[in-house]
Design a protein around this motif. Structure first.
Motif, short mmCIF file in Angstrom:
data_model
loop_
_atom_site.label_atom_id
_atom_site.label_comp_id
_atom_site.label_asym_id
_atom_site.label_seq_id
_atom_site.Cartn_x
_atom_site.Cartn_y
_atom_site.Cartn_z
N ASN A 1 0.85 -1.20 0.00
CA ASN A 1 0.00 0.00 0.00
C ASN A 1 0.88 1.24 0.00
N LYS B 1 0.47 5.92 -0.89
CA LYS B 1 -0.42 7.04 -1.17
C LYS B 1 -0.23 7.49 -2.62
N ASP B 2 -1.35 7.60 -3.35
CA ASP B 2 -1.26 7.97 -4.76
C ASP B 2 -1.08 9.47 -4.92
N GLU C 1 2.47 7.92 -13.54
CA GLU C 1 1.64 6.81 -13.10
C GLU C 1 2.47 5.54 -13.16
N LYS D 1 -4.30 9.53 -1.58
CA LYS D 1 -5.24 8.52 -1.12
C LYS D 1 -4.50 7.20 -0.95
N LYS D 2 -4.85 6.48 0.14
CA LYS D 2 -4.23 5.19 0.40
C LYS D 2 -4.68 4.19 -0.67
N THR D 3 -3.71 3.55 -1.31
CA THR D 3 -4.01 2.66 -2.43
C THR D 3 -3.34 1.31 -2.22
N TRP D 4 -4.07 0.26 -2.57
CA TRP D 4 -3.54 -1.10 -2.47
C TRP D 4 -3.22 -1.64 -3.86
N PHE D 5 -2.16 -2.44 -3.92
CA PHE D 5 -1.80 -3.08 -5.19
C PHE D 5 -1.28 -4.48 -4.88
N VAL E 1 0.21 -0.10 -12.44
CA VAL E 1 -1.09 0.45 -12.07
C VAL E 1 -1.84 0.91 -13.32
N LYS F 1 -5.41 -0.32 -14.67
CA LYS F 1 -6.49 0.65 -14.89
C LYS F 1 -7.10 0.49 -16.27
#
Length: 363
Positions: A27, A29-30, A68, A34-38, A72, A76
């Protein structure tokens, strides 16, 4: 089993699967904080904690540089559902159940798809629809713009039914106020000026004569083929796309008849009479006609009610019929109006005001 935080590496999480395998996730921050999971991958695929940690650092560095992360971005792209793809599914579903489906689809393809079609439908905002509305208003009357956006709204509602999106962005967009009474029609003198200019382009000349002598809409004229013309009976079979049916128009001009006879000799029986090259015929005719009408009759300050547009040719056809004393029900038939109220707007132009009938009472 729930994710377990790595004891060695910050931002790395492990998830033990029932088959004994382990999935590594990170995880961070983007760009919007915002907290983002991958999910990086499974141990069985060669992924390790240190690999996941390095991947997280790679993502963070990319974001700091305003980029980016490729992984990810790739994910997307897989998740994107374009407006065009939803529209295609919608029109295919309606194909056998809606007689106006072809017309609706063409309206979308002409006016909406070039601007919003490639966008992810989930990302389309109220602001996007406002821009579309403003752009179309530069070219079309408010009523037409409302119809275009109405077609888009139907697609959004279909996407809601399919759980692709949760709300219709057009719900917050106000429809434009419409004055349906277009007063402008061409006088005989203006018709002569228009035809003189159109003669320099045979395609435009034939279109203009067809529009003025049949009252047919642009789309219908573009679909006329040699098969539809009966020179012996002096009739043309016209497809009214609005009602999805054929009706009969008449060859009321010797000049037009001669032009058509010469033209159809060079064409296959099912080829559009006005077709000249591989360009989209409908767009080609609209561009040519709009250009000449603006040049001859419109200026920058003219209001929409008095602006001469392509539909003015149909309006001119009906108006001169009324001026010449043609019964209103005959005009309705020649325009293929389903509702007589659409035709009654021309009644005020009829020469018989009722005066003669009153005088005959003899009171």
């Amino acid at each position: 089993m729930a994710r377990v935080k790595s004891k060695k590496y910050a931002g790395v999480y492990l998830n033990k699967l029932t088959d004994g395998d382990i999935t590594y996730s990170i995880n961070y921050k983007d760009a919007e904080n915002k907290k983002t999971w991958f999910t990086v991958g499974k141990k069985s695929s060669g992924i390790t904690e240190i690999y996941a940690y390095n991947k997280r650092n790679e993502f963070i560095n990319k974001i700091k540089l305003g980029e980016e992360p490729p992984a990810v971005l790739k994910r997307k792209k897989k998740d994107i559902v374009s407006l065009d793809s939803v529209a295609l599914e919608h029109y295919q579903l309606k194909e056998n159940h809606n007689r106006n489906n072809k017309l609706s689809k063409r309206k979308y393809e002409m006016h909406v798809s070039p601007i919003l079609g490639k966008k992810d439908i989930k990302s389309i905002t109220v602001e996007d629809t406002q821009k579309l509305q403003a752009l179309k208003l530069k070219e079309f009357a408010p009523k037409t713009v409302n119809t275009i956006l109405g077609e888009l709204s139907v697609i959004f509602n279909y996407a809601i039914d399919k759980n692709i999106i949760v709300q219709n962005p057009l719900k917050k967009l106000r429809s434009l106020k419409v004055d349906n009474v277009r007063e402008r029609y061409l006088s005989k003198e203006e018709i002569s000026i228009l035809l003189d200019y159109a003669k320099t382009d045979e395609q435009l000349h034939i279109f203009t004569l067809l529009a003025l002598t049949t009252g047919a809409r642009v789309g219908a004229i573009c679909k006329i083929t040699p098969r539809d013309i009966n020179f012996e009976a002096k009739t043309i079979s016209v497809l009214d796309e609005k009602n999805n049916e054929k009706y009969t128009a008449f060859l009321g001009s010797d000049e037009l008849e001669e032009l058509l006879k010469n033209r159809v000799q060079k064409l296959k029986i099912d080829t559009a009479v006005l077709k000249e090259n591989e360009a989209n015929l409908y767009d080609q005719i609209k561009l040519k006609a709009r250009t000449i009408l603006d040049k001859l009759f419109n200026n920058e300050d003219i209001d929409s009610k008095h602006k001469v547009v392509i539909h003015t040719l149909r309006h001119t056809f009906a108006s001169h019929l009324a001026i010449n004393g043609t019964p209103i029900f005959t005009i309705q038939k020649l325009l293929n109006h389903k509702d007589i109220r659409m035709t009654l707007r021309y009644a005020k132009l009829a020469p018989d005001t009722g005066r003669d009938s009153i005088l005959k009472l003899g009171f």
